[in-house]
Design an enzyme around this catalytic site. Structure first.
Site, PDB file in Angstrom:
ATOM      1  N   SER A 100      68.305   3.585  67.151  1.00  0.00           N
ATOM      2  CA  SER A 100      66.892   3.938  67.204  1.00  0.00           C
ATOM      3  C   SER A 100      66.046   2.792  67.728  1.00  0.00           C
ATOM      4  CB  SER A 100      66.395   4.342  65.811  1.00  0.00           C
ATOM      5  OG  SER A 100      67.065   5.490  65.354  1.00  0.00           O
ATOM      6  N   CYS A 117      61.005  11.488  69.678  1.00  0.00           N
ATOM      7  CA  CYS A 117      60.044  10.736  70.467  1.00  0.00           C
ATOM      8  C   CYS A 117      60.709   9.698  71.357  1.00  0.00           C
ATOM      9  CB  CYS A 117      59.019  10.056  69.558  1.00  0.00           C
ATOM     10  SG  CYS A 117      59.721   8.819  68.435  1.00  0.00           S
TER      11      CYS A 117
END
Length: 440
Positions: free
Chosen positions: A109, A50
């Site tokens: 991340s 994502c």
């Protein structure tokens, strides 16, 4: 052979660019295979999540491989290389190794330290392995990256602060809606859906529902989390009866729009964790609807792992990167050692043929003894230098010893095609710390 990583992430690209590059599992594997049809990319694996899309590759020439990968990504996005270049980053050799290990550890991340990336990277590697897209270099890199990621999660406990993107999204959403006792709908029955239901249960959510196009998957997920599976056709109906909607499907187009939300409660929290987005943009402007998506999550203030965790993770990364570099340097001398032994065999063979011509009357037993003696002498002479060059090659700067062997014995280097610097390389943000060469 060169290791190369080319990609973009939430750090370098807007969500709409990530959406255009997003590749489902099958499309990612097909794209990795397409790259192998070019001249320079010899191994490839594609990681698409994502908040990042990255190509891990082994290439026979840096600039040629970079051009093929960048052109391929631009084609996927429907953009020119010039348009896409501002969102792409390039990591080469040692920097590629560091990047892979850092990504696997969750330290690159959106939510620093999240553990889900290890599973996503494993899926990308397994897809490349099963399709035959990964060779020796990527096998070694990605296997070690996965091991490093698990080690960091275990020893440094980086995920102790915020364990997942789902938890971060729900924490942001709780500023708008109390989750304790709230009725919730999860759209999508993949890994993100499972994480969402677990997080909702930990926060004391009330009734939970699961909607998925595959009803069997929805039922399996729901049964594991005391939730109710609802047919996809009832999506709008069930949304009207909940306080929270979390959507994370693999749909290429939005599945939730103003029409689906026509009948809703006065206050509704919608978390869109999908890329491409599951929720149509106008939904954010509906009265009483609060939307949390990847874009807003990227700019939100949220807990980060403590300094002690990050320092522990960095120590592990440095240790593992150094160990990987040592093994890689030692492996790189193997072709030179093999070429040296092959050259020795050629010389011995030529001399034995010369002996056969000069002394044709030698008995077969005598010829065999002479050949055995000569081969034994050559092996003994080469043993210590080849053992020592492997040891020296494992040290920083050790490639110079292999180069010296090639020069001293006039050994041929592998035939690696190279090209002149391409405009692509200038346009992309090549790692500045290292000069780039088309030599191995």
């Amino acid at each position: 052979m060169n290791l190369l990583v080319v990609g973009c992430s939430h750090r370098t690209a807007p969500v709409d660019t990530l959406e255009r590059l997003a590749l489902s599992g099958e499309r990612a594997s097909a794209f990795a295979g397409d790259l192998l049809t070019g001249r320079y990319v010899t191994e490839s694996a594609v990681l698409s999540t994502c908040n990042r899309v990255e190509v891990y590759a082994a290439v026979s020439a840096f600039h040629g491989g970079l051009t093929e990968i960048a052109d391929g990504l631009a084609a996927v996005a429907g953009m020119s290389v010039e348009e896409l270049s501002g969102s792409l980053y390039v990591r080469h050799e040692a920097q590629a190794v560091r990047h892979a290990f850092t990504v696997a550890a969750g330290l690159d991340s959106m939510v620093a330290g999240e553990a889900q990336i290890v599973g996503q990277l494993r899926s990308a590697y397994e897809a490349a392995r099963e399709a035959g897209h990964a060779g020796r270099l990527l096998h070694e890199l990605l296997q070690q990256a996965l091991r490093v990621g698990k080690r960091v999660q275990s020893e440094a406990q980086v995920s102790a602060a915020v364990p997942s993107v789902v938890s971060a999204a729900l924490e942001v959403g709780e500023e708008y809606t109390t989750l304790a006792g709230a009725d919730a709908l999860v759209v999508g029955a993949g890994a993100m859906g499972a994480l969402t239901l677990s997080a909702l249960r930990r926060r004391g959510a009330g009734r939970c529902f699961v909607v998925n196009r595959d009803p069997d998957r929805a039922q399996r997920l729901a049964s594991n989390h005391e939730a109710e599976a609802v047919p996809w056709e009832r999506l709008g109906e069930i949304i009207a009866d909940v306080d929270v909607v979390v959507s994370a499907t693999g749909s290429p187009a939005p599945v939730i729009d103003e029409t689906v939300l026509a009948s809703r409660r006065p206050r509704l929290l919608v978390c869109d964790l999908a890329v491409p987005r599951d929720v149509a943009a106008p939904v954010a402007d509906l009265p009483g609807v609060h939307l949390v998506d990847i874009a807003s999550l990227g700019s939100a203030d949220r807990p980060q792992p403590g300094v002690q965790y990050l320092e522990a993770a960095e120590r592990i990364l440095v240790e593992e990167i150094d160990a990987f570099a040592e093994v890689t340097r030692a492996a790189q001398v193997a072709p030179t050692v093999a070429a040296l032994r092959s050259r020795a065999d050629e010389v011995v063979g030529a001399e034995l043929s010369r002996l056969r011509r000069r002394l044709p009357d030698l008995a077969d037993e005598q010829r065999a003894e002479v050949a055995h003696t000569v081969h034994r002498v050559v092996r003994q002479l080469l043993h210590q230098p080849t053992v020592r060059v492997r040891q020296l090659a494992a040290e920083p700067g050790g490639e110079s010893y292999a180069a010296a062997l090639r020069e001293l014995f006039a050994l041929e280097e592998p035939d690696l095609s190279s090209v002149e610097p391409h405009e692509t390389a200038k346009a992309l943000r090549v790692t500045p710390e290292e000069p780039h060469s088309d030599k191995p």
